[in-house]
Design a protein around this motif. Structure first.
Motif, PDB file in Angstrom:
ATOM      1  N   VAL A 148     -12.867  -5.810   1.430  1.00 35.79           N
ATOM      2  CA  VAL A 148     -12.059  -6.585   2.370  1.00 35.79           C
ATOM      3  C   VAL A 148     -12.937  -7.590   3.110  1.00 35.79           C
ATOM      4  O   VAL A 148     -12.578  -8.766   3.288  1.00 35.79           O
ATOM      5  CB  VAL A 148     -11.332  -5.647   3.356  1.00 35.79           C
ATOM      6  CG1 VAL A 148     -10.532  -6.457   4.368  1.00 35.79           C
ATOM      7  CG2 VAL A 148     -10.434  -4.686   2.619  1.00 35.79           C
ATOM      8  N   LYS A 149     -14.111  -7.117   3.556  1.00 32.10           N
ATOM      9  CA  LYS A 149     -15.032  -8.002   4.260  1.00 32.10           C
ATOM     10  C   LYS A 149     -15.505  -9.133   3.336  1.00 32.10           C
ATOM     11  O   LYS A 149     -15.541 -10.305   3.739  1.00 32.10           O
ATOM     12  CB  LYS A 149     -16.226  -7.210   4.766  1.00 32.10           C
ATOM     13  CG  LYS A 149     -17.269  -8.041   5.491  1.00 32.10           C
ATOM     14  CD  LYS A 149     -18.436  -7.172   5.945  1.00 32.10           C
ATOM     15  CE  LYS A 149     -19.495  -7.994   6.655  1.00 32.10           C
ATOM     16  NZ  LYS A 149     -20.642  -7.150   7.071  1.00 32.10           N
ATOM     17  N   SER A 184      -5.832  -5.916   5.461  1.00 30.01           N
ATOM     18  CA  SER A 184      -6.849  -5.425   6.391  1.00 30.01           C
ATOM     19  C   SER A 184      -6.216  -4.556   7.474  1.00 30.01           C
ATOM     20  O   SER A 184      -6.760  -3.512   7.853  1.00 30.01           O
ATOM     21  CB  SER A 184      -7.579  -6.597   7.048  1.00 30.01           C
ATOM     22  OG  SER A 184      -8.254  -7.373   6.084  1.00 30.01           O
ATOM     23  N   THR A 185      -5.048  -4.969   7.967  1.00 27.49           N
ATOM     24  CA  THR A 185      -4.346  -4.162   8.964  1.00 27.49           C
ATOM     25  C   THR A 185      -3.923  -2.819   8.372  1.00 27.49           C
ATOM     26  O   THR A 185      -4.042  -1.773   9.023  1.00 27.49           O
ATOM     27  CB  THR A 185      -3.112  -4.924   9.482  1.00 27.49           C
ATOM     28  OG1 THR A 185      -3.507  -6.196   9.972  1.00 27.49           O
ATOM     29  CG2 THR A 185      -2.434  -4.139  10.590  1.00 27.49           C
ATOM     30  N   THR A 241      -5.422  -1.268   6.019  1.00 23.33           N
ATOM     31  CA  THR A 241      -6.644  -0.464   5.908  1.00 23.33           C
ATOM     32  C   THR A 241      -6.953   0.242   7.226  1.00 23.33           C
ATOM     33  O   THR A 241      -7.258   1.435   7.268  1.00 23.33           O
ATOM     34  CB  THR A 241      -7.829  -1.359   5.512  1.00 23.33           C
ATOM     35  OG1 THR A 241      -7.525  -2.029   4.293  1.00 23.33           O
ATOM     36  CG2 THR A 241      -9.088  -0.532   5.344  1.00 23.33           C
ATOM     37  N   THR A 295     -10.993  -7.154  10.012  1.00 23.93           N
ATOM     38  CA  THR A 295     -11.857  -6.691   8.926  1.00 23.93           C
ATOM     39  C   THR A 295     -13.055  -5.893   9.448  1.00 23.93           C
ATOM     40  O   THR A 295     -13.374  -4.819   8.927  1.00 23.93           O
ATOM     41  CB  THR A 295     -12.349  -7.897   8.107  1.00 23.93           C
ATOM     42  OG1 THR A 295     -11.225  -8.616   7.619  1.00 23.93           O
ATOM     43  CG2 THR A 295     -13.201  -7.431   6.934  1.00 23.93           C
ATOM     44  N   SER A 331     -13.599  -0.824   1.996  1.00 27.21           N
ATOM     45  CA  SER A 331     -13.539  -1.734   3.142  1.00 27.21           C
ATOM     46  C   SER A 331     -14.548  -2.875   2.999  1.00 27.21           C
ATOM     47  O   SER A 331     -14.367  -3.951   3.584  1.00 27.21           O
ATOM     48  CB  SER A 331     -13.800  -0.969   4.437  1.00 27.21           C
ATOM     49  OG  SER A 331     -15.094  -0.403   4.444  1.00 27.21           O
ATOM     50  N   THR A 338      -7.424  -7.206  -3.872  1.00 30.23           N
ATOM     51  CA  THR A 338      -8.469  -8.170  -3.497  1.00 30.23           C
ATOM     52  C   THR A 338      -8.854  -9.035  -4.691  1.00 30.23           C
ATOM     53  O   THR A 338      -9.021 -10.264  -4.564  1.00 30.23           O
ATOM     54  CB  THR A 338      -9.706  -7.412  -2.967  1.00 30.23           C
ATOM     55  OG1 THR A 338      -9.325  -6.603  -1.850  1.00 30.23           O
ATOM     56  CG2 THR A 338     -10.790  -8.380  -2.542  1.00 30.23           C
ATOM     57  N   GLN A 340      -9.034 -12.727  11.383  1.00 28.75           N
ATOM     58  CA  GLN A 340      -9.082 -11.875  10.191  1.00 28.75           C
ATOM     59  C   GLN A 340     -10.469 -11.287   9.965  1.00 28.75           C
ATOM     60  O   GLN A 340     -10.624 -10.100   9.694  1.00 28.75           O
ATOM     61  CB  GLN A 340      -8.648 -12.725   8.980  1.00 28.75           C
ATOM     62  CG  GLN A 340      -9.213 -12.303   7.638  1.00 28.75           C
ATOM     63  CD  GLN A 340      -8.528 -11.075   7.093  1.00 28.75           C
ATOM     64  OE1 GLN A 340      -7.685 -10.498   7.766  1.00 28.75           O
ATOM     65  NE2 GLN A 340      -8.909 -10.668   5.904  1.00 28.75           N
ATOM     66  N   SER A 398     -11.829  -2.444  10.731  1.00 24.82           N
ATOM     67  CA  SER A 398     -11.461  -1.536   9.644  1.00 24.82           C
ATOM     68  C   SER A 398     -12.695  -1.003   8.928  1.00 24.82           C
ATOM     69  O   SER A 398     -12.775   0.167   8.567  1.00 24.82           O
ATOM     70  CB  SER A 398     -10.547  -2.259   8.651  1.00 24.82           C
ATOM     71  OG  SER A 398      -9.362  -2.692   9.276  1.00 24.82           O
ATOM     72  N   GLU A 399     -13.675  -1.889   8.735  1.00 20.37           N
ATOM     73  CA  GLU A 399     -14.912  -1.463   8.070  1.00 20.37           C
ATOM     74  C   GLU A 399     -15.628  -0.392   8.883  1.00 20.37           C
ATOM     75  O   GLU A 399     -16.076   0.635   8.345  1.00 20.37           O
ATOM     76  CB  GLU A 399     -15.825  -2.671   7.875  1.00 20.37           C
ATOM     77  CG  GLU A 399     -17.158  -2.329   7.206  1.00 20.37           C
ATOM     78  CD  GLU A 399     -18.126  -3.493   7.205  1.00 20.37           C
ATOM     79  OE1 GLU A 399     -19.126  -3.427   6.481  1.00 20.37           O
ATOM     80  OE2 GLU A 399     -17.874  -4.460   7.951  1.00 20.37           O
ATOM     81  N   ALA A 451     -12.841 -11.774   2.889  1.00 22.80           N
ATOM     82  CA  ALA A 451     -12.721 -12.690   4.019  1.00 22.80           C
ATOM     83  C   ALA A 451     -13.806 -13.761   3.972  1.00 22.80           C
ATOM     84  O   ALA A 451     -13.544 -14.957   4.226  1.00 22.80           O
ATOM     85  CB  ALA A 451     -12.805 -11.915   5.333  1.00 22.80           C
TER      86      ALA A 451
END
Length: 677
Positions: free
Chosen positions: A184-185, A240-241, A243, A121, A181, A66, A116, A124-125, A188
């Motif tokens: 990741v958010k 993200s996928t 994750t 995202t 996670s 990231t 996404q 996954s979170e 995005a």
């Protein structure tokens, strides 16, 4: 330090450099391609792991990737706004997506960003958060399970240590994933903001500073912005996928690809249903040139999978021969032959309707009720009764075996009733003379027509199923002590330990082993004393086991603690207890003949004296029987168990009690005295 360790360190330094120093376009293109390659590797690895802990470095790697992607965003934004160029890769992606219409390309890019951010995202979170919570909640239970397996000897110390470490690693991993996670958010959100910055400030710089027309400025900076967004959002989408795959992965023996194909196509017949549905869609305005090929592919796939499953299910001849050979050599084939059922009930073919529910037989239900009744009365879980027919028996004959030994047998007439005599001879009653099997009373088998007359004459009339169930109940009661082994005793101890752990720990395994407790309980059952009140029994053992481990003495102490229970069982609702007392002369005589050995004590009385005592007991028992009273012998606590040993061979049904086993509130009437004739 190894070279690959230097690689990781240099990579982190390069990320910091990208945030500060401008990079040329060709280097940005290389780094962008490297970013896409790393994202592909990560998602492929996540799909091929069988356990989440096999990719335990993923949370830290997710943070580095990231940060790397954000560094690229900063560098490409600097190049776009300052030079109007971010390398060939960014321009190629932008040109490919936008084509001749910048607005359409931008809309496509926005849709990709929405997918996404809102789908991959966010999902996954949420999964990471739930997985972390559930893993932490399950830790105490898993630790207790490991301790239980270790205490039971199912695993050793090293295996227990490895399992504990795995549980700790799982908790750390899912906790780290919950935090990772969030990166990741945030990535995005940062990508969306960077795109807006590139478009807005790109237009400002192009039109104001460079003097470009609006159309040219929007075409240049929109192309570069969309290209930059794509080269950053595609790897972000892959990460993200990955994750989501890692945190939703259930431990199995195969990877994601094998599990998906194996489980999705487990039922080939369902492909025929799907093929038929698609084929029927061809009758709608949908072009059948599209539906027919797809339906055909699904049908062929279902057929091939069905054949493949049949082939896999059929073992080869070599496997069959090998399995048969192994079965013949396996020790289980021999060991299985020596298994013995604790309780067996066998009957001739004429009594099959007793157990056949289709013919109205309810013997199986009666057996279940017998086990429940005895569990309540004796406090012992009776093993399952094995019921089978035996052609070697007479058609109407049955027998009961306990531990492989025959303990009872009898005959039944299914089309008759058993009428037990009231004590008054009635020669006029038609029937077949017999003996009631459970208590040995005179009885007659009578037909349906004579049944009402027998009841009018005072006979107790019962049907054959009741006769055999009563017989089974009494025999199991009489031999309950044989059904209580060490394994059954351990089960009773474990059940008691759930509510009285300290009490159990004070008794077993020190000072009394399970075998010692089993002997005490078996001695109680042998004299038809219920062991249901285990807390009182264990309280007594805890008090006296410190002084002696002689199970005979411990049994006597336990009986005295159970005096309310014993008194209630012999009184049977009456206020007065009629007994045969033992004279002081006989008590002294028995006390003088007790021999003490290292293995315990026993009565060593000469045969002549023993015969005279037994003769006196016989006369008193006969006298009590005439009064329809159950024979009970009452003596002092010091000789009770020796008196029972003396009488057990000749009068097994005679109850022998001590004065300490009778509650003071009970009224005692002596109707006979045991003397030395």
């Amino acid at each position: 330090m190894k070279a690959r360790d230097f690689t990781v360190l240099l990579g982190v330094i390069l990320i910091i450099v990208m945030l500060v120093i401008p990079l040329p376009g060709w280097l940005l293109s290389i780094l962008i391609l490297l970013n896409i390659s790393l994202a592909l590797i990560v998602i492929l690895v996540s799909m091929n792991t069988t356990d989440a802990l096999q990719f335990s470095v993923f949370p830290s790697l997710l943070l580095l990737l990231t940060l790397f992607r954000l560094g690229l965003n900063v560098s490409t934004t600097r190049s776009i706004l300052s030079e109007g160029n971010a390398g060939g890769v960014v321009e190629t992606f932008g040109t490919f997506v936008i084509g001749d219409n910048p607005l359409v390309g931008f809309v496509v890019f926005v849709i990709l960003v929405i997918i996404q951010f809102l789908v991959i995202t966010k999902g996954s979170e949420r999964v990471s958060e739930v997985a972390a919570r559930f893993t932490l909640d399950a830790m105490p239970g898993k630790q207790m399970s490991i301790d239980a397996d270790l205490n039971a000897g199912m695993i050793n110390e090293q295996q227990a240590k490895d399992r504990r470490q795995k549980i700790e690693h799982e908790a750390d991993f899912y906790g780290a994933m919950d935090g990772a996670s969030k990166f990741v958010k945030g990535d995005a959100v940062a990508g969306i903001i960077i795109v807006l910055i590139n478009i807005i400030f790109g237009l400002i710089i192009g039109m104001i500073q460079l003097g470009l027309p609006f159309n040219e400025a929007i075409d240049t900076y929109m192309r570069l912005t969309v290209g930059d967004g794509l080269v950053s959002q595609i790897p972000a989408l892959l990460i993200s996928t990955a994750t989501g795959i890692v945190v939703t992965r259930v431990a199995s023996e195969g990877n994601l690809s094998s599990d998906v194909t194996k489980q999705l196509f487990r039922f080939p017949s369902l492909l025929y249903v799907a093929a038929g549905t698609i084929f029927l869609l061809g009758f709608t305005p949908i072009n059948d040139l599209l539906t027919i090929p797809i339906a055909l592919v699904l049908a062929i796939g279902g057929y091939m999978l069905s054949r493949q499953q049949k082939v896999e299910d059929l073992p080869s001849l070599e496997e069959v021969d090998e399995s048969q050979s192994e079965e013949m050599k396996a020790p289980e084939n021999v060991v299985g032959l020596i298994n013995m059922d604790p309780i067996e009930f066998e009957f001739g073919y004429g009594l099959i309707p007793l157990a056949d529910s289709s013919q109205g037989g309810d013997l199986l239900d009666r057996i279940v009720m017998i086990r429940r009744q005895l569990a309540i009365e004796l406090g012992l879980v009776i093993p399952v009764v094995r019921i089978r027919d035996n052609i070697q028996l007479n058609p109407n004959e049955y027998r009961l075996k306990i531990k492989g030994n025959e303990v009872a047998k009898g005959e039944l007439l299914l089309d008759h009733y058993l009428a037990m005599s009231p004590g008054i001879e009635e020669d006029g009653l038609d029937g077949i003379d017999t003996i009631e099997p459970a208590f040995g009373l005179p009885a007659k088998w009578v037909t349906e027509e004579v049944k009402d007359d027998a009841e009018l004459n005072g006979y107790t009339v019962v049907d054959p199923p009741s006769v055999v169930s009563t017989h089974i109940t009494e025999m199991i009661k009489r031999h309950a002590h044989q059904l209580l082994g060490r394994q059954e005793t351990q089960q009773l101890i474990d059940h008691l330990k759930e509510n009285y752990p300290i009490l159990v720990e004070e008794v077993t395994p020190d000072p009394l082993a399970v075998g010692d407790v089993q002997k005490v309980l078996a001695k109680l059952l042998r004299e038809n004393v219920s062991i249901k009140n285990l807390p009182v029994i264990f309280e007594t053992l805890a008090d006296f086991a410190k002084m002696t481990t002689d199970t005979d003495l411990l049994t006597e102490y336990t009986r005295q603690s159970l005096s309310p229970q014993i008194t209630s069982s012999v009184l049977q609702g009456r206020n007065q207890l009629k007994v045969i007392t033992v004279s002081g002369e006989v008590e002294k005589l028995i006390a003088e003949h007790i021999q003490q050995t290292e293995h315990g004590s026993y009565l060593a009385m000469d045969p002549d004296t023993q015969q005279r005592v037994i003769q006196s007991v016989s006369e008193n028992v006969e006298h009590m029987s005439l009064q329809e009273e159950n024979p009970i012998v009452l003596c002092s606590p010091t000789i009770r168990m020796y008196m029972k040993q003396l009488l057990d061979r000749f009068f097994p049904h005679v109850i022998v009690l001590s004065y300490n086993e009778i509650e003071p509130t009970a009224e005692i009437q002596s109707i006979g005295v045991v003397k030395v004739a």
